[in-house]
Design a protein around this motif. Structure first.
Motif, mmCIF file in Angstrom:
data_model
loop_
_atom_site.group_PDB
_atom_site.id
_atom_site.type_symbol
_atom_site.label_atom_id
_atom_site.label_comp_id
_atom_site.label_asym_id
_atom_site.label_seq_id
_atom_site.Cartn_x
_atom_site.Cartn_y
_atom_site.Cartn_z
ATOM 1 N N GLU A 3 0.903 -1.232 -0.250
ATOM 2 C CA GLU A 3 0.228 0.216 -0.230
ATOM 3 C C GLU A 3 1.007 0.906 -0.167
ATOM 4 O O GLU A 3 0.848 2.576 -0.866
ATOM 5 N N ASN A 4 1.765 1.159 0.647
ATOM 6 C CA ASN A 4 2.282 2.386 0.620
ATOM 7 C C ASN A 4 3.366 3.235 -0.793
ATOM 8 O O ASN A 4 3.599 3.929 -0.970
ATOM 9 N N GLU A 5 3.701 1.088 -1.187
ATOM 10 C CA GLU A 5 4.240 2.325 -2.694
ATOM 11 C C GLU A 5 3.445 2.384 -3.041
ATOM 12 O O GLU A 5 4.185 3.039 -4.252
ATOM 13 N N LEU A 6 2.643 1.786 -3.528
ATOM 14 C CA LEU A 6 1.317 2.109 -4.485
ATOM 15 C C LEU A 6 0.742 4.034 -3.935
ATOM 16 O O LEU A 6 0.871 4.870 -4.693
ATOM 17 N N ILE A 7 0.938 4.682 -2.560
ATOM 18 C CA ILE A 7 0.784 5.924 -2.525
ATOM 19 C C ILE A 7 1.919 6.444 -2.791
ATOM 20 O O ILE A 7 1.979 8.219 -3.527
ATOM 21 N N LYS A 8 2.827 5.977 -2.623
ATOM 22 C CA LYS A 8 3.932 7.043 -3.223
ATOM 23 C C LYS A 8 4.238 6.904 -4.962
ATOM 24 O O LYS A 8 4.401 8.322 -5.252
ATOM 25 N N LEU A 9 3.645 5.939 -5.447
ATOM 26 C CA LEU A 9 3.214 6.255 -6.708
ATOM 27 C C LEU A 9 2.404 6.852 -7.840
ATOM 28 O O LEU A 9 2.072 7.211 -8.720
ATOM 29 N N ILE A 10 1.071 6.831 -6.798
ATOM 30 C CA ILE A 10 -0.060 8.131 -7.319
ATOM 31 C C ILE A 10 0.980 9.221 -7.112
ATOM 32 O O ILE A 10 0.578 10.280 -7.745
ATOM 33 N N LEU A 48 3.361 -2.797 -12.282
ATOM 34 C CA LEU A 48 3.126 -4.307 -12.856
ATOM 35 C C LEU A 48 2.792 -5.149 -13.590
ATOM 36 O O LEU A 48 1.906 -6.585 -13.451
ATOM 37 N N LYS A 49 3.466 -4.822 -14.368
ATOM 38 C CA LYS A 49 3.993 -5.329 -14.978
ATOM 39 C C LYS A 49 2.374 -5.807 -16.339
ATOM 40 O O LYS A 49 2.488 -7.033 -17.247
ATOM 41 N N GLY A 50 1.841 -4.917 -16.857
ATOM 42 C CA GLY A 50 0.948 -4.823 -17.650
ATOM 43 C C GLY A 50 -0.500 -5.694 -16.535
ATOM 44 O O GLY A 50 -1.665 -5.640 -17.423
ATOM 45 N N ALA A 51 -0.446 -6.550 -15.227
ATOM 46 C CA ALA A 51 -1.023 -6.445 -14.890
ATOM 47 C C ALA A 51 -3.247 -5.675 -14.582
ATOM 48 O O ALA A 51 -4.272 -5.934 -14.222
ATOM 49 N N THR A 52 -2.769 -4.798 -14.834
ATOM 50 C CA THR A 52 -3.755 -4.023 -14.424
ATOM 51 C C THR A 52 -4.421 -3.342 -16.063
ATOM 52 O O THR A 52 -6.070 -3.043 -15.641
ATOM 53 N N SER A 53 -4.421 -3.783 -16.922
ATOM 54 C CA SER A 53 -4.810 -3.011 -18.312
ATOM 55 C C SER A 53 -5.987 -4.485 -18.386
ATOM 56 O O SER A 53 -6.871 -3.617 -19.745
ATOM 57 N N ASN A 69 -8.523 -1.270 -3.407
ATOM 58 C CA ASN A 69 -9.558 -2.615 -3.391
ATOM 59 C C ASN A 69 -9.488 -3.326 -4.289
ATOM 60 O O ASN A 69 -9.829 -4.543 -4.057
ATOM 61 N N ILE A 70 -9.452 -2.131 -5.512
ATOM 62 C CA ILE A 70 -9.680 -3.049 -6.375
ATOM 63 C C ILE A 70 -8.051 -3.853 -6.631
ATOM 64 O O ILE A 70 -8.352 -5.354 -7.075
ATOM 65 N N LEU A 71 -7.438 -3.389 -6.429
ATOM 66 C CA LEU A 71 -5.971 -4.190 -6.603
ATOM 67 C C LEU A 71 -5.867 -5.640 -4.958
ATOM 68 O O LEU A 71 -5.629 -6.704 -6.113
ATOM 69 N N LYS A 72 -6.502 -5.197 -4.224
ATOM 70 C CA LYS A 72 -6.590 -5.853 -3.400
ATOM 71 C C LYS A 72 -7.254 -7.226 -3.967
ATOM 72 O O LYS A 72 -6.692 -8.514 -4.360
ATOM 73 N N LYS A 73 -8.583 -6.846 -4.762
ATOM 74 C CA LYS A 73 -9.634 -8.152 -5.008
ATOM 75 C C LYS A 73 -8.987 -8.637 -6.086
ATOM 76 O O LYS A 73 -9.157 -9.899 -5.996
ATOM 77 N N ASN A 74 -7.886 -8.194 -6.535
ATOM 78 C CA ASN A 74 -7.417 -9.140 -7.795
ATOM 79 C C ASN A 74 -5.867 -9.559 -7.362
ATOM 80 O O ASN A 74 -4.430 -9.973 -8.008
ATOM 81 N N LYS A 75 -5.334 -9.327 -6.375
ATOM 82 C CA LYS A 75 -4.376 -10.177 -5.529
ATOM 83 C C LYS A 75 -3.269 -9.192 -6.192
ATOM 84 O O LYS A 75 -2.423 -10.334 -6.041
ATOM 85 N N LEU A 76 -2.793 -8.241 -6.207
ATOM 86 C CA LEU A 76 -2.232 -7.531 -7.410
ATOM 87 C C LEU A 76 -1.220 -6.399 -5.661
ATOM 88 O O LEU A 76 -0.438 -5.972 -6.078
ATOM 89 N N ILE A 77 -2.003 -6.447 -4.986
ATOM 90 C CA ILE A 77 -0.833 -5.659 -3.737
ATOM 91 C C ILE A 77 -1.710 -6.327 -1.793
ATOM 92 O O ILE A 77 -2.304 -7.253 -1.621
#
Length: 78
Positions: A3-10, A48-53, A69-77
């Protein structure tokens, strides 16, 4: 990704000086406009190497909490 890496990316994607946290939303961050959102989605997909597309919901996620929440649901975070 954590999560903290995602926040930095945002924060980096939006090039904002504002504090970004789990409660941040597009309507309270000036830089989070349509162009900022596209940059964010592009950087997230690269990270995420194309995983969100293939995740349709991610394009309409307008808050940090929704993206997490979306990334957790898809097991990416974690």
């Amino acid at each position: 990704m954590k999560e903290n890496e995602l926040i930095k990316l945002i924060k980096k994607s939006l090039k904002t000086k504002q504090k970004i946290d789990i409660n941040s939303k597009s309507n309270n961050i000036e830089e989070w406009d349509s162009i900022g959102h596209l940059i964010l989605l592009s950087n997230l997909d690269k990270q995420l190497k194309g995983a969100t597309s293939n995740i349709a919901d991610i394009a309409t996620a307008d808050s940090v909490k929704k993206i997490i929440n979306i990334l957790k649901k898809n097991k990416l975070i974690k």
